[in-house]
Design a protein around this motif. Structure first.
Motif, PDB file in Angstrom:
ATOM      1  N   GLU A  34       0.825  -1.208   0.000  1.00 23.24           N
ATOM      2  CA  GLU A  34       0.000   0.000   0.000  1.00 23.24           C
ATOM      3  C   GLU A  34       0.858   1.257   0.000  1.00 23.24           C
ATOM      4  O   GLU A  34       0.489   2.270  -0.612  1.00 23.24           O
ATOM      5  N   LEU A  35       2.001   1.232   0.679  1.00 24.85           N
ATOM      6  CA  LEU A  35       2.930   2.365   0.638  1.00 24.85           C
ATOM      7  C   LEU A  35       3.401   2.608  -0.794  1.00 24.85           C
ATOM      8  O   LEU A  35       3.532   3.759  -1.242  1.00 24.85           O
ATOM      9  N   ARG A  36       3.660   1.518  -1.504  1.00 23.15           N
ATOM     10  CA  ARG A  36       4.088   1.650  -2.905  1.00 23.15           C
ATOM     11  C   ARG A  36       2.957   2.212  -3.765  1.00 23.15           C
ATOM     12  O   ARG A  36       3.187   3.097  -4.603  1.00 23.15           O
ATOM     13  N   GLU A  37       1.752   1.679  -3.556  1.00 17.37           N
ATOM     14  CA  GLU A  37       0.619   2.140  -4.363  1.00 17.37           C
ATOM     15  C   GLU A  37       0.326   3.614  -4.131  1.00 17.37           C
ATOM     16  O   GLU A  37      -0.116   4.320  -5.044  1.00 17.37           O
ATOM     17  N   GLN A  38       0.570   4.096  -2.912  1.00 18.50           N
ATOM     18  CA  GLN A  38       0.339   5.506  -2.586  1.00 18.50           C
ATOM     19  C   GLN A  38       1.548   6.382  -2.905  1.00 18.50           C
ATOM     20  O   GLN A  38       1.550   7.583  -2.625  1.00 18.50           O
ATOM     21  N   GLU A  39       2.584   5.751  -3.465  1.00 22.91           N
ATOM     22  CA  GLU A  39       3.798   6.432  -3.916  1.00 22.91           C
ATOM     23  C   GLU A  39       4.507   7.187  -2.787  1.00 22.91           C
ATOM     24  O   GLU A  39       5.046   8.282  -2.977  1.00 22.91           O
TER      25      GLU A  39
END
Length: 474
Positions: A34-39
């Motif tokens: 999720e951290l990656r998806e939220q950049e």
């Protein structure tokens, strides 16, 4: 309504606990994603993890802290070499560095950045919060709940829309035992046939067979490893492994070199009643000894109860039916998975919510029903068997000594397996019309019992054997 596949109920992971180890591991993986998806993944400078309620009270004994770290590293519990976990954790403790998502090295203190908080969050007994500090002074946090069997949710249940859509896509949407029997009756089909029809709406027949083969091979290899490993389990209780010595006395002199050859050799051993009891117990103990030592098991439906289903299926393979093959394994796992999903929808499979009746009781019911179909029982008799097995686990508490999944957990798997076999035999001699308690009634009774049960008997190590026996006594 939740869509629950057989492969949700039977998951491959690392012990010792599905709710306290596999769930937090998966939650940490999910947070990183999720951290990656939220950049914002590249902006993380520090992280902190808070473990609440049951995850705090028995977390160290269940290796929750270790699981969280492995998840933050991006390791997969299905494939990570289990013998590398200890050295990985020791390296982080020594260096004070953690490779977040296997990509970004950040400072991390094993003792300070995992915080155990005894208070319970309102939504579920197994809560955890992940916090990240970002480079520009901002912060980001997310809360997850490990609800049993490796399932992880957020309180907002935002994922449920997807589950509902998938559930509606099932040709045979099932929530209760009565609904399952209705489909069997209208289609003139067995339970395994109805379940397979649902699974085929999610994946191909080839994919189903391949995954079921992988699950069975993991179970067989786990029993094999447990029966061939001696010594003492980690954790401080100094529990001696028993499966090895039992196996040495039972196996005879015929040679073998792999799990499948081992299975064939067992088929040639004596099958007097006492030997059968010992073999079933040996299989169950072996799985949960592997589980207790951070080994790889199949969550069925939880890690703490992972030994019941493989031991009963192995019993059928090596004692009851020497001609049993993959088609028998397939039917068994399909039926077991569906029964487990009905319990999850109608009650719980989390010991932190329902005590051990939610783990050993459910696994025993799953195994009893599955064995009954293999032995020629009708769909009605399958549910009678599942009901009998659960009925005689009602009220069973979860009170692990030292917060470890060892005493009384390991032995309970052997008892649950024996009860499952007995329940199947009783069901086969029962006219379902004469049964006084339907499966759906025992499930609702189990849930009411769970809600009435004192919290100290729900995987907190604050009651029962957990306080009656001290580590110093061991």
């Amino acid at each position: 309504m939740e869509c629950i596949s057989v492969f949700d109920m039977l998951k491959i992971g690392v012990g010792p606990s599905s709710s306290h180890t596999l769930g937090p591991w998966r939650a940490a993986e999910r947070w990183i994603q999720e951290l990656r998806e939220q950049e914002i993944f590249d902006a993380v400078s520090e992280i902190k993890v808070y473990l609440y309620g049951s995850l705090s009270l028995t977390g160290k004994g269940h290796a929750t802290d270790i699981a969280v770290i492995m998840g933050l590293l991006g390791s997969d519990p299905e494939t990570v070499p289990t013998d590398s976990i200890d050295s990985t954790i020791e390296s982080i403790k020594t260096s004070g560095k953690l490779a977040l998502g296997s990509e970004r090295e950040i400072s991390f203190s094993f003792s300070d950045d995992i915080v155990f908080k005894k208070e319970f969050l309102p939504f579920h007994a197994n809560g955890m919060r992940f916090e990240a500090k970002l480079h520009k002074g901002q912060s980001h946090s997310e809360t997850y709940y490990s609800i049993g069997g490796g399932f992880v949710v957020k309180e907002d249940l935002g994922h449920s829309k997807e589950n509902k859509a998938t559930f509606k896509a099932f040709p045979c949407p099932i929530k209760t035992g009565d609904e399952l029997l209705s489909y069997c009756d209208s289609k003139k089909a067995s339970i395994s046939e109805v379940v397979l029809e649902n699974e085929l709406s999610l994946r191909s027949a080839k994919e189903i067979d391949a995954e079921l083969q992988r699950i069975w091979h993991t179970m067989l290899e786990c029993m094999y490893l447990g029966c061939h490993t001696q010594g003492t389990l980690p954790g401080g209780l100094n529990v001696r492994r028993r499966a090895f010595e039992m196996h040495q006395k039972l196996k005879g002199e015929l040679p073998y070199s792999n799990p499948q050859e081992w299975l064939e050799v067992i088929r040639k051993t004596r099958v007097k009643f006492r030997q059968i009891l010992k073999w079933v117990s040996c299989f169950a103990l072996s799985v949960n000894e592997v589980n207790a030592s951070l080994g790889r098991v199949v969550t069925a439906p939880t890690n703490g109860s992972a030994g019941v289903i493989p031991s009963v299926l192995m019993y059928h393979m090596v004692i009851e039916n020497h001609s049993a093959n993959f088609e028998h394994i397939k039917k068994f796992l399909l039926v077991a998975g569906e029964i487990g999903s009905i319990f999850k929808k109608g009650a719980t499979i989390s010991a932190a919510m329902g005590g051990c009746q939610a783990e050993i009781g459910v696994s025993s019911a799953m195994a009893a029903g599955a064995l009954t179909e293999l032995l020629g029982g009708t769909p009605e008799q399958v549910l009678v068997a599942a009901e009998i097995a659960m009925e005689h686990h009602l009220g069973l508490t979860c009170d692990p000594i030292g917060g470890l999944v060892q005493v009384p957990c390991i032995e309970r798997n052997s008892m649950g397996a024996i009860k499952a076999i007995n329940a199947a035999e009783l069901a086969l001699e029962t006219d379902p019309k004469d049964a006084k308690v339907p499966l759906d009634k025992v499930i609702s009774t189990m849930w009411e019992t769970a809600k009435d049960m004192n919290t100290k008997y729900k995987e907190t190590s604050e009651g029962g054997l957990a306080v009656g026996v001290f580590l110093s006594d061991c």
